[in-house]
Design an enzyme around this catalytic site. Sequence first.
Site, PDB file in Angstrom:
ATOM      1  N   SER A 278       0.832  -1.212   0.000  1.00 32.67           N
ATOM      2  CA  SER A 278       0.000   0.000   0.000  1.00 32.67           C
ATOM      3  C   SER A 278       0.863   1.256   0.000  1.00 32.67           C
ATOM      4  CB  SER A 278      -0.910   0.031   1.230  1.00 32.67           C
ATOM      5  OG  SER A 278      -1.773  -1.067   1.265  1.00 32.67           O
TER       6      SER A 278
HETATM    7  N1  SAH Z   1      -1.106  -4.717   4.083  1.00 30.73           N
HETATM    8  C1  SAH Z   1      -0.356  -4.959   2.874  1.00 30.73           C
HETATM    9  C2  SAH Z   1      -1.070  -4.502   1.616  1.00 30.73           C
HETATM   10  C3  SAH Z   1      -1.769  -5.612   1.091  1.00 30.73           C
HETATM   11  S1  SAH Z   1      -2.551  -5.620  -0.461  1.00 30.73           S
HETATM   12  C4  SAH Z   1       1.022  -4.351   2.924  1.00 30.73           C
HETATM   13  O1  SAH Z   1       1.332  -3.637   3.869  1.00 30.73           O
HETATM   14  O2  SAH Z   1       1.809  -4.618   2.021  1.00 30.73           O
HETATM   15  C5  SAH Z   1      -3.907  -6.654   0.044  1.00 30.73           C
HETATM   16  C6  SAH Z   1      -3.565  -8.084   0.414  1.00 30.73           C
HETATM   17  O3  SAH Z   1      -4.765  -8.701   0.865  1.00 30.73           O
HETATM   18  C7  SAH Z   1      -3.058  -8.938  -0.737  1.00 30.73           C
HETATM   19  O4  SAH Z   1      -1.845  -9.536  -0.399  1.00 30.73           O
HETATM   20  C8  SAH Z   1      -4.157  -9.987  -0.914  1.00 30.73           C
HETATM   21  O5  SAH Z   1      -3.671 -11.273  -1.324  1.00 30.73           O
HETATM   22  C9  SAH Z   1      -4.744 -10.043   0.482  1.00 30.73           C
HETATM   23  N2  SAH Z   1      -6.117 -10.556   0.592  1.00 30.73           N
HETATM   24  C10 SAH Z   1      -7.176 -10.341  -0.243  1.00 30.73           C
HETATM   25  N3  SAH Z   1      -8.274 -10.986   0.213  1.00 30.73           N
HETATM   26  C11 SAH Z   1      -7.912 -11.612   1.374  1.00 30.73           C
HETATM   27  C12 SAH Z   1      -8.592 -12.440   2.311  1.00 30.73           C
HETATM   28  N4  SAH Z   1      -9.871 -12.782   2.163  1.00 30.73           N
HETATM   29  N5  SAH Z   1      -7.900 -12.900   3.388  1.00 30.73           N
HETATM   30  C13 SAH Z   1      -6.589 -12.586   3.569  1.00 30.73           C
HETATM   31  N6  SAH Z   1      -5.886 -11.816   2.701  1.00 30.73           N
HETATM   32  C14 SAH Z   1      -6.538 -11.329   1.619  1.00 30.73           C
END
Ligand code: SAH
Length: 217
Positions: A66
């Site tokens: 992000s």
């Molecule tokens: N917090 C992260 C940003 C993540 S982007 C950082 O600091 O880098 C969003 C993430 O959510 C992705 O890796 C995606 O695979 C995950 N995601 C999407 N749906 C999800 C779910 N139902 N359970 C767990 N993770 C999920």
Amino acid sequence: MAINDNLRHQGMRKKLAEGLKIKGIRDEQILEAIRKVPRHLFMESTFINFAYKDQAFPIGAGQTISQPFTVAFQTQLLQIKRNDKILEIGTGSGYQAAVLVEMGARVFTIERQKELYQKVQFFLPEIGYHPACFFGDGYKGLPNFAPFDKILVTAGATDIPEDLMQQLKIGGRLVIPVGNEKRQEMKVIIRLSDKEFKTEKHGGFVFVPLLKGTVNF
Ligand code: SAH
């Protein structure tokens, strides 16, 4: 792993934190965490030119780390106190989890893509961060570890998962972007009592989607 984090990186982080302050992040604890966590080490390549710009960046598996402003903004909405027990949905690169740990929170984080989960599980301890990492579907939360003081969803949801609301402590806060694929509204759900919840809205954002189920490779 030799940790390549030098004065130049630290200087770039200081500038990043200054920029975030100008954009409205006033919580000094958050800015201090941004100054400390070596964001360049969370990326596929260590392109430091990108690491400390206020931009999202691809991390592989079709996912992104992000934008720093978004990390700081969601963290601000959580109103973190030391020792808060926090559940993060969407570990991704692990950067947001590291920021929360840096602020003294006890962090539980879930990722649905095995590749990302495995990477982070080994990488974060190497640079000194020890959140509890889980592989699974964050829609369901972590019932065995509930309740949580705060829950943070870092992917765009189409609705607010009931399981997550039920895993909040009374007085707890759920920060979640809710909308369609193109745009989500940042919402804060505050649990007032067993059955009463209050919702606040905090503007538009764009996240990768919150998806059901897991990816096992
Ligand atoms: N917090 C992260 C940003 C993540 S982007 C950082 O600091 O880098 C969003 C993430 O959510 C992705 O890796 C995606 O695979 C995950 N995601 C999407 N749906 C999800 C779910 N139902 N359970 C767990 N993770 C999920």
